[in-house]
Design a protein around this motif. Sequence first.
Motif, PDB file in Angstrom:
ATOM      1  N   ASP A   1      -3.630  -3.218 -11.648  1.00 11.27           N
ATOM      2  CA  ASP A   1      -4.714  -3.178 -10.675  1.00 11.27           C
ATOM      3  C   ASP A   1      -4.586  -1.843  -9.935  1.00 11.27           C
ATOM      4  OD1 ASP A   1      -6.259  -3.464  -8.234  1.00 11.27           O
ATOM      5  OD2 ASP A   1      -6.208  -5.629  -8.501  1.00 11.27           O
ATOM      6  N   PRO A   2      -5.661  -1.036  -9.865  1.00 15.54           N
ATOM      7  CA  PRO A   2      -5.539   0.281  -9.219  1.00 15.54           C
ATOM      8  C   PRO A   2      -5.454   0.232  -7.707  1.00 15.54           C
ATOM      9  CG  PRO A   2      -7.807  -0.109  -9.877  1.00 15.54           C
ATOM     10  CD  PRO A   2      -7.006  -1.264 -10.422  1.00 15.54           C
ATOM     11  N   ASN A   3      -5.788  -0.879  -7.100  1.00 15.07           N
ATOM     12  CA  ASN A   3      -5.775  -0.979  -5.646  1.00 15.07           C
ATOM     13  C   ASN A   3      -4.348  -1.007  -5.106  1.00 15.07           C
ATOM     14  OD1 ASN A   3      -8.702  -1.472  -4.700  1.00 15.07           O
ATOM     15  ND2 ASN A   3      -8.503  -2.825  -6.478  1.00 15.07           N
ATOM     16  N   PRO A   4      -4.146  -0.463  -3.900  1.00 11.03           N
ATOM     17  CA  PRO A   4      -2.811  -0.538  -3.298  1.00 11.03           C
ATOM     18  C   PRO A   4      -2.446  -1.982  -2.972  1.00 11.03           C
ATOM     19  CG  PRO A   4      -4.408   0.346  -1.726  1.00 11.03           C
ATOM     20  CD  PRO A   4      -5.113   0.250  -3.050  1.00 11.03           C
ATOM     21  N   THR A   5      -1.193  -2.320  -3.131  1.00  6.27           N
ATOM     22  CA  THR A   5      -0.731  -3.661  -2.782  1.00  6.27           C
ATOM     23  C   THR A   5      -0.508  -3.739  -1.280  1.00  6.27           C
ATOM     24  OG1 THR A   5       1.551  -2.982  -3.197  1.00  6.27           O
ATOM     25  CG2 THR A   5       0.361  -4.035  -5.020  1.00  6.27           C
ATOM     26  N   PRO A   6      -0.593  -4.932  -0.706  1.00  6.97           N
ATOM     27  CA  PRO A   6      -0.365  -5.065   0.749  1.00  6.97           C
ATOM     28  C   PRO A   6       0.997  -4.508   1.132  1.00  6.97           C
ATOM     29  CG  PRO A   6      -1.291  -7.084  -0.159  1.00  6.97           C
ATOM     30  CD  PRO A   6      -0.976  -6.212  -1.338  1.00  6.97           C
ATOM     31  N   GLY A   7       0.991  -3.704   2.162  1.00  3.99           N
ATOM     32  CA  GLY A   7       2.242  -3.137   2.651  1.00  3.99           C
ATOM     33  C   GLY A   7       2.684  -1.870   1.950  1.00  3.99           C
ATOM     34  N   SER A   8       1.965  -1.445   0.906  1.00  2.14           N
ATOM     35  CA  SER A   8       2.362  -0.223   0.209  1.00  2.14           C
ATOM     36  C   SER A   8       2.072   0.990   1.086  1.00  2.14           C
ATOM     37  CB  SER A   8       1.622  -0.088  -1.120  1.00  2.14           C
ATOM     38  OG  SER A   8       0.235   0.043  -0.899  1.00  2.14           O
ATOM     39  N   ARG A   9       2.915   1.995   0.979  1.00  5.60           N
ATOM     40  CA  ARG A   9       2.757   3.203   1.789  1.00  5.60           C
ATOM     41  C   ARG A   9       2.002   4.247   0.977  1.00  5.60           C
ATOM     42  NH1 ARG A   9       8.761   4.294   3.827  1.00  5.60           N
ATOM     43  NH2 ARG A   9       9.160   3.659   1.685  1.00  5.60           N
ATOM     44  N   GLN A  10       0.681   4.123   0.982  1.00 10.14           N
ATOM     45  CA  GLN A  10      -0.177   5.057   0.267  1.00 10.14           C
ATOM     46  C   GLN A  10      -1.330   5.462   1.197  1.00 10.14           C
ATOM     47  OE1 GLN A  10      -1.129   2.801  -3.344  1.00 10.14           O
ATOM     48  NE2 GLN A  10       0.440   3.936  -4.467  1.00 10.14           N
ATOM     49  N   PRO A  11      -1.055   6.342   2.144  1.00  6.41           N
ATOM     50  CA  PRO A  11      -2.118   6.739   3.075  1.00  6.41           C
ATOM     51  C   PRO A  11      -3.299   7.391   2.378  1.00  6.41           C
ATOM     52  CG  PRO A  11      -0.188   8.164   3.291  1.00  6.41           C
ATOM     53  CD  PRO A  11       0.223   7.004   2.441  1.00  6.41           C
ATOM     54  N   GLU A  12      -3.077   7.974   1.202  1.00  5.49           N
ATOM     55  CA  GLU A  12      -4.177   8.592   0.469  1.00  5.49           C
ATOM     56  C   GLU A  12      -5.215   7.573   0.007  1.00  5.49           C
ATOM     57  OE1 GLU A  12      -0.627   8.378  -2.442  1.00  5.49           O
ATOM     58  OE2 GLU A  12      -1.008   8.370  -0.294  1.00  5.49           O
ATOM     59  N   LEU A  13      -4.813   6.295  -0.045  1.00  4.68           N
ATOM     60  CA  LEU A  13      -5.737   5.220  -0.438  1.00  4.68           C
ATOM     61  C   LEU A  13      -6.029   4.279   0.733  1.00  4.68           C
ATOM     62  CD1 LEU A  13      -4.324   4.240  -3.966  1.00  4.68           C
ATOM     63  CD2 LEU A  13      -6.083   5.939  -3.408  1.00  4.68           C
ATOM     64  N   ALA A  14      -5.809   4.735   1.938  1.00  4.14           N
ATOM     65  CA  ALA A  14      -5.966   3.867   3.111  1.00  4.14           C
ATOM     66  C   ALA A  14      -7.351   3.236   3.150  1.00  4.14           C
ATOM     67  CB  ALA A  14      -5.730   4.669   4.392  1.00  4.14           C
ATOM     68  N   GLY A  15      -7.370   1.918   3.277  1.00  8.08           N
ATOM     69  CA  GLY A  15      -8.628   1.184   3.393  1.00  8.08           C
ATOM     70  C   GLY A  15      -9.344   0.938   2.088  1.00  8.08           C
TER      71      GLY A  15
END
Length: 567
Positions: free
Chosen positions: A511-525
Motif C-alpha cells: 500500500d503506498p500510503n504511509p502507515t499510522p505513526g510513520s515518520r514521513q513528513p513528505e507524505l503528511a496528510g
Amino acid sequence: MRAMLGVLCVAAVFACVAGHGAHDKLHTDGFPAEEPLTVTPSGPVRGSWMRTRRGRPLQAYRGIPYAENPTGPLRFQPPKPIEQYEREVNATVEGPACPQPVIEPDYYVDEDCLRLNVYTPGKKKSSQPLPVLVYLHSGGFYSISGRSDVAGPRYLLDRDLVLVTLNYRLASLGFLSTGDKYAPGNNGFKDQVAALRWVRRNIGAFGGDPARVTLAGCSAGAFSVMLHMLSPMSEGLFHRAVSISGSPISQVAERSHQRHLAERQARLLGCPTDSSKAIIDCLRTVPWRDIGNSLDSLFDFGYDPVLVWTPIVEEDFGQERFIASSPLRAVQEGRMHAVPYIIGQTTGEFFWKAFNVLQNETMTATMDKEWDRIAPISFLLPKEQAKEKAGRLRDEFLGGRGLVNDTFTADGLGKLYGDSLIGFGAHRLANLMSRHSPHKVWYYEFAHVGNRSHYEDPDTKRPVVAAHHDDLIYLFSLPASFPDIAPSDSLDSLTVDRMTALMYNFAKNGDPNPTPGSRQPELAGLRWPAMTPRERQFLRLGDQLTVHSNMFEERFRVWDELYPIQY
C-alpha cells in the motif's frame, strides 16, 4: 545514451558479507577497505561501494550474469539460466547494455548482456529481510538498459530496500517472431523471467525478502509488468506491481507473430526470406553490432511507430510459453495472478513528438497529405477501418484542419501522440484492473514540472509539461542525462522524497500510503484512495499531492468509442 532517451521519449543476508566488521580498516572516503563480498546460493559475488544522495553507503553488485551468453546456437533461443557460478563473480563495474544503436563509440554494448545489478544498504546486519524492488527498463523493447547510468540507485537506496535492475534482449535479438517453431517469440520477456527466478533464488543473500518482491517498470517495462501477471511462467515470482506509463492492453492489435518484421530484418542484412529456417540460420551468423545498428531502418515515418516489436500470443510448438492467450480476454475473465498494483501516466507523455513533425516541413507535408497512411503508423491503429478511424481522430483532435506549425496543431497532435502511445492504454488498464483484480489498484498522474525534463523547450531550455519518463527523474539517479538532485528545500528534492517514499511504502506493505505513526513528513496528510469502477479516483503528483477523479476521461471518450470493449 541521453539522445536515445530523448528519442524514447529507478545487505547481505548481511552475515554472508565478508570483511565488514566494526573494526575494519576504512578508506579515506569512509568506506571499508575491502570490497563487499556476498556469498549467494549460486556462488560468491564481489561488489563495490557507492553512496546515496544523502550520503548513505550502499553496496553495488553490477553486471551479474543471470543467464548464459545468448550467442551462437543460443541466439534467438530462450535464455539458459545460470544456476551455479564456476568462480567468484566480479561485479565491481558496470556490465554491457544489450545491442542497440549508441551515440558514444566507447559505450559498453555486447551481446553477452543478460546481466543484472543489485544494490543493497551498506549496514552490517538487519533484523528483518528488506523489501525488494525489481525494475524493468523502458526503451520501446529496442533500447536503453538496466545499467546504473540510466537506472541508478542513489535515490531509492536512501530507503531500506534492495533494488534490482536488469537487462533483457532487445529488438530482433529479443523479440523476433516468425510464428513457428523456429522463433515463437517473446524471448526478451523470458529473459525477464529468468532474472526473476535468479532473484527468488539469490536475493536473500543480499538482505532482500524473496516473499516481498515488487516488480516495477516504465514504458516497455510497464507493458512487461502487466504481462507477467498473465504469464504462466511468472506466477509466484513477485508480490506487488507498478506500471509507469505503459500498458499491453490498448487500441493496439494483438498478434500471434511478427513475421513481416523478421523478413524485413533479414532483407536489411542480406539474408534470405524464403523460410523461417533460412531467416534464423542466416541471422545467427550476422555480427550482433550489425543487428543492433539496423534499428533506424525498421521505422516507417521518422521514428514512428514507437512500438515496433510487440508482445506475441504464442502458439504452442512445445516451448514454454510466456503469453498463452489474449491479454485482454485473460483480464476480463480473471485468469491472472494479480497482485496489488500501481498504474500511472504523466500529464504530457509523448506530446513532444508533435514538434518533431511540425518543425520539419517535409514531415508536416507528408503527414498532412498522407494522413490515411501515416496516422495508423504513428498512432498504432489496427488495420480494420483504419482510414475511417484516423479521420475521426483528426476531426476530434485537430478540428479537421490541415497540419501547420502553430500552437493549436501542436496541442492536438501532441495529445494524439500521448494518448495513442501511452495515455489511453493506461486508462484502459486501470479501468480493467479496478474491475477484475481481487487486489487494490492505485492510479496516478505525474504532473510535476521540475528543473529538468526529458523534453525541454529548445528556446527557453526549460520543461513545459511532465513528459514521458519524467517521473523516473525522481526515482532513479540518471547520470547519463541529468545531474543528481541534491538534498535541499527545493520542490525537486521534495519530489524525490515523495516518489521514493510512495515506492518504499508500497514495496514494504503493499500500500503506498504511509502507515499510522510513520515518520514521513513528505507524505503528511496523504490518503491516496484505491481506484474503483464507481469512484475512479487518482493521485496527482504535482507541486502538491491531491486526489481527483476521472483522469482525462473526456479526451479518452473518443478512443473508447472507436475501440470499444466490455470493461
